[in-house]
Design a protein around this motif. Sequence first.
Motif, PDB file in Angstrom:
ATOM      1  N   LEU A  55       0.834  -1.191   0.000  1.00 41.47           N
ATOM      2  CA  LEU A  55       0.000   0.000   0.000  1.00 41.47           C
ATOM      3  C   LEU A  55       0.871   1.244   0.000  1.00 41.47           C
ATOM      4  O   LEU A  55       0.550   2.259  -0.597  1.00 41.47           O
ATOM      5  N   GLU A  98     -11.554  -0.834  -2.647  1.00 44.39           N
ATOM      6  CA  GLU A  98     -10.814   0.419  -2.708  1.00 44.39           C
ATOM      7  C   GLU A  98     -11.464   1.514  -1.876  1.00 44.39           C
ATOM      8  O   GLU A  98     -10.796   2.239  -1.139  1.00 44.39           O
ATOM      9  N   ASN A 148     -13.318   1.266   0.721  1.00 42.93           N
ATOM     10  CA  ASN A 148     -13.090   1.034   2.144  1.00 42.93           C
ATOM     11  C   ASN A 148     -11.680   1.410   2.555  1.00 42.93           C
ATOM     12  O   ASN A 148     -11.461   2.049   3.581  1.00 42.93           O
ATOM     13  N   VAL A 149     -10.721   0.999   1.743  1.00 45.28           N
ATOM     14  CA  VAL A 149      -9.325   1.274   2.078  1.00 45.28           C
ATOM     15  C   VAL A 149      -9.089   2.782   2.129  1.00 45.28           C
ATOM     16  O   VAL A 149      -8.459   3.295   3.057  1.00 45.28           O
ATOM     17  N   GLU A 178     -10.308   4.285   5.257  1.00 47.30           N
ATOM     18  CA  GLU A 178      -9.453   4.027   6.418  1.00 47.30           C
ATOM     19  C   GLU A 178      -8.146   4.814   6.348  1.00 47.30           C
ATOM     20  O   GLU A 178      -7.645   5.274   7.373  1.00 47.30           O
ATOM     21  N   LEU A 192       0.377  -6.053   3.363  1.00 46.40           N
ATOM     22  CA  LEU A 192       0.266  -4.677   2.893  1.00 46.40           C
ATOM     23  C   LEU A 192       1.262  -3.767   3.592  1.00 46.40           C
ATOM     24  O   LEU A 192       1.532  -2.672   3.143  1.00 46.40           O
ATOM     25  N   ILE A 203      -6.381  -2.541   8.328  1.00 44.68           N
ATOM     26  CA  ILE A 203      -6.847  -2.424   6.944  1.00 44.68           C
ATOM     27  C   ILE A 203      -6.646  -3.746   6.227  1.00 44.68           C
ATOM     28  O   ILE A 203      -7.518  -4.249   5.531  1.00 44.68           O
ATOM     29  N   GLU A 204      -5.469  -4.302   6.450  1.00 43.86           N
ATOM     30  CA  GLU A 204      -5.131  -5.556   5.784  1.00 43.86           C
ATOM     31  C   GLU A 204      -6.156  -6.648   6.084  1.00 43.86           C
ATOM     32  O   GLU A 204      -6.572  -7.378   5.196  1.00 43.86           O
ATOM     33  N   ASN A 237      -9.256  -6.411   6.788  1.00 43.34           N
ATOM     34  CA  ASN A 237     -10.491  -6.180   6.040  1.00 43.34           C
ATOM     35  C   ASN A 237     -10.343  -6.557   4.582  1.00 43.34           C
ATOM     36  O   ASN A 237     -11.210  -7.202   4.002  1.00 43.34           O
ATOM     37  N   VAL A 238      -9.211  -6.144   4.010  1.00 47.59           N
ATOM     38  CA  VAL A 238      -8.995  -6.417   2.595  1.00 47.59           C
ATOM     39  C   VAL A 238      -8.955  -7.925   2.359  1.00 47.59           C
ATOM     40  O   VAL A 238      -9.580  -8.444   1.428  1.00 47.59           O
TER      41      VAL A 238
END
Lengths: 132, 132
Positions: A3, A115, A117-118, A121, B89, B114-115, B117-118
């Motif tokens: 990321l 995307e 959602n990310v 966050e 990530l 975040i990771e 969730n992804v």
Amino acid sequence: MKLITRDTDYALRAICKIAKEKGKVLSVKELTGLTKVPGPYLRKILQRLNKAGVLISHKGTGGGFKLARGKVNTRLFDLIVIFQGHFKLNECFFKKEKCPDTGTCPLKKRIDKIEKNVIKELKEITIASLLR
Amino acid sequence: MKLITRDTDYALRAICKIAKEKGKVLSVKELTGLTKVPGPYLRKILQRLNKAGVLISHKGTGGGFKLARGKVNTRLFDLIVIFQGHFKLNECFFKKEKCPDTGTCPLKKRIDKIEKNVIKELKEITIASLLR
DNA sequence: AACAAATGATACTATTATGGTATCATTAAC
DNA sequence: GTTAATGATACCATAATAGTATCATTTGTT
Ligand code: FES
Ligand code: FES
């Protein structure tokens, strides 16, 4: 896959160090010591942050960088945009040759959802929130 | 930055085409026509999918690849693991020189969230769900 | 005014990752 | 036995990334 690129990561570290010294101007030399990031590379990064308005630079003896007003609220998302360009998790690999399935592509829709959602966050992670 | 690399993307496309022809064995040549992916490159990808057990290959005249039993339920997450290795990530950029802040690093915690969730969402995207 | 210490701008280089090709060995159908 | 396919692997080309070097400009100090 990742990321956050190296630039963004280094930038974040430097900004955090700068933010801790509220108002103080830190030189590249000092920041190199604090972050262990190679000097000239860090410098390039700081220059970009200056252009982007996150930092304010001072030239000359005793010069360096300090945080611009209100920029403790800079979000990780903003840094990503500065260093990695527009945020897109789902670049279609046919984009150059005109994707045959645009619009219908079911994958695109699913990734777009992720995307969103990310991004949400990443916008919640501010410099200020990392200092605590 | 991008969640899915070219390999993974091409693999996904090929698998979808194969899955549509339920049970039929498709050769690289046929798949090249269907997907527009360069032949030898696609072949390498299909071989990996074979090794990973997603596809079953048949050698010799009339050979090619078909979907292995039950593998319409392969998840996008699985493909990412096959082609991009472990899913992470948030690789700390200090990992080589032993990160000074492991454990305390506040960023790591946030990205980890975040990771999670992804990953959850990537596990919900199956081949079957993309065919509809 | 001269000098030193800093950044601005930019060009260059090295390294690594990616995307793709080529080749030879192996298997199976006819 | 020949042909058509994959298996395995080595190779090459290109692009992206990480990092360095250089010179110009600004500013504080003496
Ligand atoms: S194939 Fe082009 S957007 Fe999915
Ligand atoms: S600095 Fe190493 S995990 Fe964040």
